[in-house]
Design a protein around this motif. Structure first.
Motif, short mmCIF file in Angstrom:
data_model
loop_
_atom_site.label_atom_id
_atom_site.label_comp_id
_atom_site.label_asym_id
_atom_site.label_seq_id
_atom_site.Cartn_x
_atom_site.Cartn_y
_atom_site.Cartn_z
N GLU A 1 35.55 38.55 38.31
CA GLU A 1 34.82 38.48 39.69
C GLU A 1 34.81 40.03 40.31
N GLY A 2 34.07 40.28 41.35
CA GLY A 2 34.07 41.56 42.09
C GLY A 2 35.04 41.19 43.22
N THR A 3 35.47 40.31 43.66
CA THR A 3 36.38 40.43 44.82
C THR A 3 37.51 39.26 44.72
N ALA B 1 42.22 36.93 32.64
CA ALA B 1 41.59 37.91 33.95
C ALA B 1 41.46 39.40 33.61
N LEU B 2 40.19 39.43 33.92
CA LEU B 2 39.92 40.74 34.11
C LEU B 2 40.04 41.34 35.42
N PRO B 3 40.14 42.92 35.29
CA PRO B 3 40.25 43.54 36.54
C PRO B 3 39.00 43.41 37.41
N PRO B 4 39.19 43.76 38.61
CA PRO B 4 37.89 43.78 39.77
C PRO B 4 36.45 44.41 38.94
N MET B 5 35.62 43.60 38.95
CA MET B 5 34.28 44.05 38.52
C MET B 5 33.55 45.01 39.61
N ARG B 6 32.73 45.58 38.95
CA ARG B 6 31.94 46.69 39.73
C ARG B 6 32.52 47.67 40.86
N TYR B 7 33.87 47.70 40.65
CA TYR B 7 34.71 48.54 41.46
C TYR B 7 35.89 49.14 40.54
N LYS B 8 36.02 50.32 40.38
CA LYS B 8 37.20 50.84 39.69
C LYS B 8 38.38 51.26 40.49
#
Length: 304
Positions: A82-84, A105-112
């Motif tokens: 997810e992005g948030t 769980a992946l790290p935040p998407m669309r923001y480094k």
């Protein structure tokens, strides 16, 4: 909160019909093949599962169907991408309600995110759920690395228990084991490094080509853990050209084509992905058919 992060966990593809709806019949057929092969759990909604194209309703449908059909035979793990932070927490809460037994769980998407932001993101998920969590550490594809210093902070939470190790650095298995002992379970997340990482002490394998070749994948894992390395090595050498299909941006199309050839999947992907054509299709198909023609006989690995 207890979870056995050991064994083979397929990152399953999402099966679609030609009309672009979930193909639950083919999903069940693939689940049967995975169970028969002896996998230890399944992961839904990962990158290989085309997570970014799935609606939340489809994720719910997949999880609930798998939970009901598997009926406790192996656990269902849901991936969070997810992005948030708010949406990641919501997915974690929903996963528990749907019957999933753990999260990836992946790290935040669309923001480094930087190290502090990434750590706080994972901590927020870990505090919001009782489900065990495996952190997906893949700086090659997602440009964010979860360092040992960050795990020092994350492992203060009992819910954060494992890492999908995809840094492409085999020595990281030893580095993590030296630093954290058994507190952090390590699962290899790169098919072409799986035997090497298992030999160096990884606890499990989050696999991709297992979607098409479940028995060979589980056989390698169990033979390594039984110390029968030469037998595992021969299967792994045969498997390598196929395992390399997992490293390409079109891994979804490549692995779905392999699933079609082994009879436990279809080629249908969700746009903007398109099925393979032309020279690319011929090249990938040759790798698959060459592998099938030389498919090795397996020992009775399930008895190990």
């Amino acid at each position: 909160m207890s979870f056995n992060w050991q064994g083979v966990f397929p990152a399953l593809t999402t099966k679609f019909t030609e009309d672009d709806v979930l193909d639950l019949s083919m999903f069940q057929k693939n689940l049967d093949a995975q169970l028969e092969a002896g996998v230890d759990g399944i992961i839904l909604g990962g990158s290989l599962g085309e997570a970014s194209t799935l609606t939340n309703q489809e994720k719910e449908q997949l999880v609930k169907y798998a939970v009901e059909y598997l009926d406790g035979r192996v656990p269902v793990v849901l991936n969070i991408a997810e992005g948030t932070t708010k949406e990641a927490i919501r997915r974690a809460e929903e996963a528990a309600a749907w019957g999933a037994k753990a999260l990836m769980a992946l790290p935040p998407m669309r923001y480094k995110a930087d190290d502090r932001e990434t750590t706080e993101f994972f901590k927020a998920i870990g505090k919001a759920t009782d489900l065990p969590i495996m952190i997906y550490n893949n700086p090659v594809d997602y440009k964010i690395e979860v360092t040992p210093a960050m795990f020092d902070e994350l492992l203060k939470l009992d819910t954060i228990q494992a890492v999908k190790e995809s840094t492409r650095d085999i020595s990281n298995v030893t580095r993590l084991r030296n630093h954290f002992g058994d507190r952090l379970k390590i699962l290899c997340g790169v098919d072409t490094l799986a035997m090497e990482e298992l030999v160096m002490g990884a606890d499990g394998w989050v696999a991709g080509l297992v979607c098409a070749f479940p028995r060979e994948t589980v056989a390698i894992y169990r033979l390594v853990k039984a110390g029968r390395l030469e037998e595992a090595r021969q299967i792994y050498r045969w498997f390598m050209p196929l395992l390399e299909l997992d490293l390409h941006p079109k891994l979804v199309q490549y692995i779905k084509l392999a699933e079609t050839h082994t009879g436990i999947g279809t080629e249908h992907v969700r746009a903007p992905r398109l099925t393979l054509i032309g020279e690319e299709r011929s090249r990938i198909e040759k790798i698959i058919t060459d592998g099938l023609a030389a498919r090795p006989a397996l020992p009775d690995y399930l008895a190990l």
